[in-house]
Design a protein around this motif. Structure first.
Motif, mmCIF file in Angstrom:
data_model
loop_
_atom_site.group_PDB
_atom_site.id
_atom_site.type_symbol
_atom_site.label_atom_id
_atom_site.label_comp_id
_atom_site.label_asym_id
_atom_site.label_seq_id
_atom_site.Cartn_x
_atom_site.Cartn_y
_atom_site.Cartn_z
ATOM 1 N N ILE A 141 -1.997 -5.023 3.041
ATOM 2 C CA ILE A 141 -2.838 -6.017 2.385
ATOM 3 C C ILE A 141 -3.440 -5.449 1.110
ATOM 4 O O ILE A 141 -3.510 -6.119 0.074
ATOM 5 N N SER A 142 -3.862 -4.209 1.151
ATOM 6 C CA SER A 142 -4.446 -3.582 -0.030
ATOM 7 C C SER A 142 -3.427 -3.462 -1.163
ATOM 8 O O SER A 142 -3.720 -3.804 -2.322
ATOM 9 N N SER A 143 -2.229 -2.990 -0.849
ATOM 10 C CA SER A 143 -1.212 -2.838 -1.895
ATOM 11 C C SER A 143 -0.748 -4.195 -2.417
ATOM 12 O O SER A 143 -0.509 -4.355 -3.622
ATOM 13 N N THR A 144 -0.635 -5.191 -1.528
ATOM 14 C CA THR A 144 -0.240 -6.534 -1.974
ATOM 15 C C THR A 144 -1.300 -7.122 -2.891
ATOM 16 O O THR A 144 -0.973 -7.759 -3.904
ATOM 17 N N ARG A 145 -2.556 -6.915 -2.561
ATOM 18 C CA ARG A 145 -3.634 -7.397 -3.427
ATOM 19 C C ARG A 145 -3.519 -6.775 -4.818
ATOM 20 O O ARG A 145 -3.719 -7.451 -5.835
ATOM 21 N N GLN A 146 -3.175 -5.511 -4.880
ATOM 22 C CA GLN A 146 -3.026 -4.847 -6.178
ATOM 23 C C GLN A 146 -1.864 -5.440 -6.973
ATOM 24 O O GLN A 146 -1.971 -5.662 -8.184
ATOM 25 N N TYR A 147 -0.742 -5.702 -6.287
ATOM 26 C CA TYR A 147 0.397 -6.320 -6.973
ATOM 27 C C TYR A 147 0.027 -7.709 -7.495
ATOM 28 O O TYR A 147 0.369 -8.076 -8.628
#
Length: 437
Positions: A175-181
């Protein structure tokens, strides 16, 4: 995502099947803009070079697993759309199509790979390498095996198979990495996410397989391996999907949703996210009490007219995205390569549903079985004209995908009774609303 698993035929439709090949012989109006609502060309990175020669205006490229998230981002950095001008038709496009294709990226974790994640938001996660009475004992391998025994069905007993699976990743990290993308790409979607009752994990790769591996394919896929008997438990798939749905709601992004042999539970899983946020459905008596024109002025954010004079401006869309964000459900949903029945679509289009739901079709999936062909016409007719999209769902970009995309455009136009220019323009307007809101 068609190269791993083929949809099963359905026996719930009795409609006349569409022709295997469209009968419209008019030249295809590429100049109006053709859009692929769902595809996976980063599974074959060498095919990305073909974007420069394509007539298709925009590909919506899905990420599915750990190995392709950054690949999608890399392609979007070079070829991604930055505003609505990449989607809408300009006056210079009316004579001949523009060569060169742009992309809309989508970042998400496919249900086929959901077993590789563990939900670290719950009190007793399925993977916990520190849960041991002996702090000197390394338990990472034991914890990994415990996780896979908990989320796969039937419970695997083959230690070699279990050991061959990757160390699971915490859901919070995804979720954290997807939010960054999504932050890096303001027009990006969440996808591909969803549920799949039919999928079975591939068998483990043998040591001898590495030497014969096709290096042109992005790692992590099936790559011709036989299937094991193990499936991902539905409860686990639901947890992974709902976390991504909440993220899409938080950031006001559309989602592309996979559903195979799970159409009822898919609806229930998504509907659980919008519980308490349903639209009020007025009775006939209440509607009569409303002044003429008041209903139109109070319509939902995502029900814009497709008329060009009423299309929202960039400023309008920015305000709308801010308003759409912060909710526990996505503002727009695409049921990609929809394989359910026409009757099951009624629940998605109920006036109380607070998300705007689109339905997309592909030759690769919807025309791949006799059952799919038989029910396609009835399903296409059941989709409102302003909610239908078209896709290739192929794992490669280029001429094959573009030809299949054109075939489905033509089929949809035949079934809907549209001439090609009307149909292509209508689907283009739908795609713009799906991506931009």
């Amino acid at each position: 995502m068609c190269q791993h698993h083929q949809n099963q035929p359905s026996d719930d439709a009795n409609s006349q099947p569409p022709p295997d090949k469209p009968v419209y012989n008019d030249p295809f109006p590429w100049h109006l803009g053709a859009f692929d609502a769902h595809c996976h060309p980063t599974d074959t990175m060498s095919s990305i070079a073909s974007l420069a020669t394509l007539n298709t205006r925009v590909l919506t490229i899905m990420a599915t697993r750990s190995q392709d998230q950054q690949l999608v981002a890399d392609v979007a950095s070079e070829h991604g759309i930055t505003d609505s001008a990449s989607i809408t038709t300009s006056s210079s496009d009316t004579v001949s199509p523009r060569k060169g294709c742009k992309v809309v990226p989508a970042f998400g974790w496919h249900p086929w790979f959901s077993y590789q994640l563990y939900d670290d938001s719950i009190p007793n996660p399925t993977y916990n390498p520190h849960n041991t009475e002996d702090p000197n004992k390394s338990t990472e391998q034991d914890a990994k095996i415990a996780h896979y025994k908990a989320v796969l069905s039937p419970t695997p007993q083959d230690q070699s198979f279990l050991s061959s699976l990757p160390t699971p990743t915490p859901l919070s990290a995804l979720i954290s990495s997807t939010r960054q993308y999504l932050t890096s790409f303001p027009l990006a979607l969440v996808g591909e996410i969803g549920l799949d009752k039919g999928f079975r994990l591939p068998q483990q790769r043998l040591p001898d397989d590495d030497s014969s591996r096709d290096e042109s394919l992005t790692p992590g896929g099936r790559e011709g391996r036989l299937l094991s008997p193990f499936r991902v438990q539905m409860q686990h798939q639901q947890a992974i999907m709902q976390a991504q749905l909440r993220l899409a709601g938080e950031m006001g992004r559309a989602v592309s949703v996979h559903g195979v042999q799970a159409h009822g539970v898919l609806y229930d899983t998504i509907a659980a996210c919008w519980k308490g946020h349903e639209k009020k459905v007025l009775s006939r008596r209440e509607k009569k009490r409303i002044a003429p024109g008041a209903e139109e002025s109070s319509s939902s954010d995502d029900s814009d007219s497709s008329s060009s004079k009423n299309m929202p401006t960039t400023e309008d869309r920015t305000k709308k995205k801010k308003k759409a964000g912060g909710k526990p459900f996505p503002p727009r949903i695409c049921l990609h390569s929809y394989s359910g029945s026409a009757d099951m679509l009624k629940q998605w289009f109920h006036p109380a549903v607070p998300s705007t739901v689109f339905v997309s079709f592909s030759t690769a999936v919807n025309m791949s079985t006799d059952g799919g062909k038989t029910k396609l016409a009835a399903v296409v007719r059941a989709v409102p004209d302003d909610r239908i999209l078209v896709e290739s769902d192929l794992h490669v970009a280029g001429g094959e995908a573009e030809a299949l995309l054109e075939d489905m455009y033509r089929l949809v136009c035949e079934i809907k009774g549209w001439d090609l220019e009307t149909g292509v323009a209508t689907i283009g307007a739908n795609f713009e609303r799906f991506i931009l809101g």
